[in-house]
Design an enzyme around this catalytic site. Structure first.
Site, PDB file in Angstrom:
ATOM      1  N   GLU A 170       1.001  -1.059   0.135  1.00 40.67           N
ATOM      2  CA  GLU A 170      -0.128  -0.353   0.115  1.00 40.67           C
ATOM      3  C   GLU A 170       1.126   1.445   0.021  1.00 40.67           C
ATOM      4  OE1 GLU A 170      -1.638   2.496   2.914  1.00 40.67           O
ATOM      5  OE2 GLU A 170      -2.381   1.111   3.724  1.00 40.67           O
ATOM      6  N   HIS A 171       1.954   1.327   0.570  1.00 36.28           N
ATOM      7  CA  HIS A 171       2.747   2.466   0.892  1.00 36.28           C
ATOM      8  C   HIS A 171       3.499   3.123  -0.362  1.00 36.28           C
ATOM      9  CE1 HIS A 171       3.807   3.731   5.080  1.00 36.28           C
ATOM     10  NE2 HIS A 171       2.849   2.905   4.993  1.00 36.28           N
TER      11      HIS A 171
END
Lengths: 425, 425
Positions: free
Chosen positions: B71-72
Site C-alpha cells: 500500500e505504501h
C-alpha cells in the site's frame, strides 16, 4: 442559514439541510478560562447529560434515548482560544426515516431542553451520587490524557507556548480541584454558567426550527442573565528571548517531537486565512515541505505535519522519530520554514494549497458535524462568515502575502518525549 | 453496459451496480446536491492473506506486513507519486490496509474524472525498485514503532494473539520491524500480481455525477487480466482460545483492557442475517439502560467514555470484543461474562429487543450519511456479498424468537480471553 439573537450574547443558528439522515442540535456555552473556574465548570456538561428531573437517573434517561432510535446526547469540554467551551449535543435519526414516523426531532429537542434547564436536583442541589460519579469520570479523563503519547506531547508543548496565559490551563482543569468539588459548589457553578456564558445554539435539520427555537427562547428568557464580560484572547507573537525547551524520558520506542510556533495572528483577524495557506504549504497538504523532505526524502519519520490553531495564532509541528534523528528532523523542519520565509515557494505549491483548502471549505456543508463545528468555531469571535466567503478570500491571496505571513512564524517552544534506552545510549 | 439499479423508497436513495467484463465490481451511488465526490478502490487482500496458492499452483508464504508495505509503495510511479498528481486537482487522497483488505481513495469537489483516472492508473501500474523499497522500510519502521507505543493498539494485538493460535489475524497489520526486514521488491511484485486483479477488486463512486458517464469512463480505464487471483490458504484454527489471559506493563496512567469471545464460524464469512443478529444481540447486551452497563458504571469500574464493543469478523475469524480503560479488568471481564451468559441462557426480553433493534436500524441508516461513509460501506458490503438496502430492511424484520434461538451458543465464557495493559510500577 438563519441566525437569531435570543438575547444579548445568546444566539440560535439554524442550518436547513436535506442532505442528512440525521439531525443535530447543540448547546454551547463559552466561558473565559480561569484557574479558579476551569475544574468546577468542566464537570457540568457530564452531570447534566447524565439525568434530568423528568428522567431522574441514567437508566431512565437512556431508555428514553434508546426509544428515540438510539438518539444520543453527548457532552464535551474543549478550549477555543482562551475560552473554555462546554457543549451538550443531541443527534437523532431524521424522523422521515423512522420505522413508524415518530416526531424524533421534537422529542430530542424537548429532552435536550429538559437536561439543560431542569436538572435532577434534590433539595435544590445536584445529587451527591451523581456529583461523585461525574467527578470520577472527569478525573479519569484528565488521567487518560497521559496515555496517548502523541496527544500528551502536544499538550506539553502547548503548555510551554501558553505559559502565563489562560490557555495554559487544561481543558478539564486540575485533578485535585475536581476532587475537592461538592454538590453545592457545582450547583452554584451551574447557575453561574447559565447566567454568564456566551451561548450558541445550533440546529442542523431538514425540519422547521420555529418550535424548537421557541422552546429554547422561553427557557433562556427565564434566566436572570448577567452582563457578559468583554472577552480577551491572548495572542503571542515574535521570537522569545530564550527558546523554551523541555525533554522528558519514558519507556518508549519512538521519540515524539513537537515544535510550537507563534504567529501573532489569530481570530477574528483576516490574516488567519493567509496563515492557513502558509501552514498547508509548510506541513499540511500531502505535498507539503515537511512531508516531502522530512518523510519522503530523508525517511526520518512516518508523520511530520503542521497544524495551525487559528483561535490562538499558534502552529504546532508534530513528528515521531528515532531519538538519534531528533536533531536532524528539527533542523530540517526549521530549514523548510526558512525557505518559505525567503520566498522559495513555487506557484504550484501555492496552487495546491489553495485547492486543498478550498476543497475543505467547499465540502463543509456535506458533513452534519462539520456544519455545526464551523458555526461554533467562529461564534465566540463574533465573526459571521460562510465557507464560500472564505473560499473567495483564499483565491485572491498571492505569493507576497504568503511570504509576508510566513515571516511572522517564530519558533517559541520545543518539547521532546524520548525513549529511555535510546536516550541513555 | 447495463448496470443493475437498487432503490429504497423510504430512504430516497438509489445506486447502480455491475460486474465489469474485467471482473471488477463497480458501484455508482449518485448523491444530488453534494459538493463532495469520492471514489474508493479496494482489493480483497489484507494482512491475513499471508499464505497463498497462485493461479499456476505455486504455494507461497510471505512475512507479515506485505499488504501494508505494498500500500505504501503503490502510490509511486517511475516519474512521480500519485499525491503530487492529485494535488493538481485539489483532491484529498489516502489509503488503508486492514486485516482483509487494502483500499485507496480520494475525495474532491471538482474535476472528479481527472482524480479518478489517477486512482485507476496508479493502482493498475505498480512500480518499485530495490532502492525505493529499501527507503520505505525506514518510514514503515517508524510507523510500526508508533503503533507499538500506543497502549490501545498493543492491548488489541495482544488479545488477538490470545484468541487465535494459527489464524494470521493474530499478526499485526503492518508487521513487525523484524518481519518487514524480509520484504523485498520481488515479494511486493509477486503479491501485487496475485491479488491486484480486477476479479478481486471493487470500485465505488459516490457523488453528484451522471451515472452512465461514470460507467463508460471506468470501462475505458480498466485493464483486463489473463490470470485469476491467488487463493489464500488459511491454517486450521482450534475452537478454543490459545491463551486465556495476557498482561503487559506500559507507561500509562490508567489500565487498558480488551476482553473477547471467540466464535466458531461455519464457512468463510457470516451470513447477512447472522451479522444482523450479532449486531442486535450485542446492542441489547450493551445498551446504556441495560444491566451490564449500569453494573459497570455504578461502581466506577470503567471509564465511560472509553467503553466500546464490536463484532470483529472476517474470513474464517469471528469474535466479539469489549474494550476500555479500567483499574479492575478482571472484575469487568467477569461481569461481562456473567451478563452475556445470562442473556444467552434466558433470552432477550421483548422490550429490550425492540429498543436494540431501533438502535441498530438507526445506526445502519446513519451509514448513508455522507459520501465517504457510503463509499466505505459499499466496499465493505461488496466483499461480503451483502446488499445495503436489503441489510437495512432485514433489520426491521428480525423476530425475537429467532434471535433468542440463534444466540444460545454465543458468548461462551470458556472461549474467552482477557488482555490487559497495566501502568508501570
Amino acid at each position: 442559514m438563519e441566525r437569531r439573537e435570543i438575547c444579548k450574547e445568546v444566539s440560535f443558528c439554524y442550518h436547513n439541510s436535506e442532505k442528512f439522515k440525521r439531525a443535530l442540535i447543540s448547546f454551547a456555552m463559552f466561558l473565559p478560562l480561569t484557574r479558579e473556574s476551569a475544574s468546577r465548570f468542566s464537570v457540568i456538561p457530564g452531570i447534566l447529560g447524565h439525568s434530568c428531573k423528568k428522567y431522574p437517573d441514567f437508566l431512565k434517561l437512556n431508555k428514553r434515548l434508546e426509544e428515540l432510535y438510539g438518539a444520543s446526547i453527548s457532552s464535551d469540554v474543549f478550549k477555543l482560544g482562551d475560552y473554555q467551551t462546554l457543549l451538550l449535543s443531541a443527534t437523532t435519526l431524521d424522523e422521515k426515516f423512522s420505522m413508524e414516523d415518530s416526531p424524533l426531532i421534537s422529542n430530542i429537542s424537548d429532552l435536550l431542553v429538559e437536561i439543560i434547564f431542569n436538572p435532577d436536583f434534590e433539595n435544590g442541589i445536584f445529587k451527591e451520587e451523581a456529583v461523585s460519579r461525574e467527578k470520577h469520570q472527569v478525573v479519569e479523563d484528565i488521567k487518560s490524557e497521559f496515555d496517548c503519547k502523541r496527544k500528551y506531547s502536544l499538550l506539553q508543548c502547548e503548555k510551554l507556548v501558553y505559559a502565563g496565559q489562560p490557555s495554559e490551563i487544561g481543558r478539564l482543569g486540575e485533578i485535585e480541584e475536581v476532587e475537592a468539588l461538592n454538590a453545592k459548589k457545582l450547583t452554584d457553578s451551574y447557575h453561574e454558567v447559565l447566567k454568564t456564558a456566551r451561548i450558541e445554539i445550533t440546529m442542523v435539520s431538514s425540519s422547521p426550527f420555529e418550535k424548537i427555537y421557541k422552546k429554547f427562547k422561553e427557557e433562556i428568557l427565564k434566566l436572570e442573565r448577567s452582563e457578559v464580560d468583554e472577552f480577551k484572547n491572548y495572542v503571542k507573537s515574535g521570537s522569545p528571548k530564550e527558546l523554551n525547551e523541555q525533554l522528558e524520558v519514558m519507556e518508549l520506542e519512538q521519540c515524539k517531537l513537537v515544535l510550537g510556533f507563534v504567529t501573532g495572528v489569530a481570530e477574528p483577524s483576516e490574516g488567519t486565512i493567509v496563515l492557513q495557506l502558509v501552514t498547508e504549504i509548510f506541513g499540511g497538504i500531502p505535498q507539503s515541505r515537511l512531508f516531502i523532505n522530512v518523510r519522503e526524502k530523508m525517511n526520518l519519520c512516518y508523520y511530520c505535519s503542521a497544524k495551525y490553531d487559528m483561535s490562538k495564532g499558534t502552529i504546532f509541528v508534530e513528528s515521531g522519530v528515532e531519538n538519534k534523528n531528533v536533531d536532524k528532523a528539527k533542523s530540517e523542519i526549521l530549514r523548510q520554514l526558512e525557505f518559505i520565509k525567503a520566498g522559495e515557494v513555487t506557484e504550484d505549491e501555492i496552487e495546491s494549497a489553495k485547492k486543498f483548502l478550498c476543497q475543505i471549505y467547499r465540502t463543509t456543508d456535506d458533513v452534519l458535524s462539520h456544519i455545526a463545528d464551523f458555526s461554533l468555531f467562529y461564534a465566540p469571535f463574533k465573526k459571521f462568515i460562510t465557507p464560500w466567503e472564505i473560499i473567495e478570500k483564499i483565491k485572491k491571496i498571492n505569493k507576497e502575502q504568503i511570504v509576508e505571513a510566513a515571516s511572522k512564524v517564530c519558533l517559541d517552544s520545543v518539547y521532546m518525549l524520548c525513549g529511555r534506552e535510546q536516550n541513555e545510549s | 453496459m447495463n448496470p443493475k439499479k437498487f432503490f429504497n423508497k423510504k430512504l430516497r436513495e438509489e445506486y447502480f451496480f455491475l460486474t465489469h467484463e474485467s471482473g471488477l465490481k463497480i458501484y455508482v451511488f449518485p448523491k444530488r446536491g453534494y459538493s463532495t465526490s469520492c471514489a474508493i478502490i479496494g482489493v480483497k487482500y489484507g494482512s491475513i492473506n499471508q499464505t497463498y496458492e497462485t493461479f499456476s499452483g505455486r504455494k507461497v508464504h510471505t512475512p507479515s506486513g506485505v499488504a501494508h508495505y505494498l500500500e505504501h509503495k503503490l502510490f509511486e510511479s517511475e516519474e512521480c507519486d500519485a499525491f503530487s498528481l492529485y494535488a493538481k486537482f485539489g483532491a484529498s487522497a489516502n489509503a488503508f490496509t486492514s486485516f482483509d483488505k487494502t483500499a485507496y481513495y480520494f475525495s474532491c469537489s471538482e474535476k472528479f474524472k481527472d482524480s479518478l483516472k489517477i486512482l485507476l492508473d496508479f493502482t493498475q501500474s505498480p512500480y518499485f525498485t530495490p532502492e525505493s523499497v529499501e527507503k520505505e522500510r525506514e518510514i514503515i519502521t517508524q510507523e510500526i514503532n508508533m503503533y507499538y507505543d500506543s497502549p490501545r493498539n498493543r492491548v488489541t494485538n495482544n488479545l488477538l494473539k490470545c484468541l487465535y493460535k494459527n489464524h494470521p489475524v493474530k499478526n499485526e497489520i503492518a508487521g513487525t520491524v523484524d518481519s518487514i526486514s524480509e520484504i523485498t521488491h520481488e515479494i511486493l511484485y509477486d503479491s501485487y500480481n496475485n491479488f491486484y486483479n480486477p476479479n478481486n477488486m471493487s470500485l465505488c463512486l459516490v457523488g453528484d455525477f451522471e451515472v452512465e458517464e461514470m460507467f463508460s469512463f471506468i470501462d475505458k480505464n480498466i485493464k483486463k487480466s489473463e490470470f485469476k487471483p491467488a487463493l489464500t490458504i488459511f491454517p486450521e484454527e482450534p475452537e478454543s482460545v490459545f491463551n486465556p489471559r495476557v498482561s503487559e506493563k506500559m507507561e500509562v496512567a490508567s489500565g487498558f483492557f480488551n476482553f473477547g469471545f471467540k466464535e466458531k464460524l461455519e464457512g468463510e464469512f457470516l451470513s447477512m442475517k447472522d451479522v444482523i443478529i450479532n449486531d442486535i444481540s450485542l446492542c441489547a447486551l450493551t445498551l446504556k439502560s441495560g444491566r451490564l452497563y449500569n453494573r459497570l458504571i455504578d461502581r466506577n469500574l470503567i471509564n465511560v467514555s472509553s467503553f466500546f464493543s464490536e463484532h470483529f469478523n472476517g474470513p474464517y475469524f469471528s469474535s466479539i470484543i469489549f474494550e476500555g480503560n479500567s483499574e479492575y479488568p478482571e472484575e469487568v471481564a467477569s461481569i461481562i461474562r456473567e451478563e452475556a451468559e445470562n442473556m444467552t441462557r434466558n433470552g432477550i426480553e421483548k422490550e429490550v429487543f425492540e429498543r436494540a433493534k431501533k438502535n441498530v436500524y438507526a445506526e445502519s441508516i446513519s451509514m448513508l450519511d455522507g459520501v465517504k461513509a457510503i463509499s466505505n460501506i459499499l466496499l465493505e458490503f461488496s466483499f461480503l456479498g451483502y446488499e445495503i438496502f436489503e441489510f437495512i430492511d432485514k433489520i426491521s424484520k428480525i423476530k425475537l424468537d429467532e434471535l433468542n434461538e440463534k444466540i444460545k451458543n454465543k458468548f461462551r465464557g470458556d472461549f474467552s480471553a482477557l488482555s490487559v495493559i497495566e501502568p508501570l510500577d
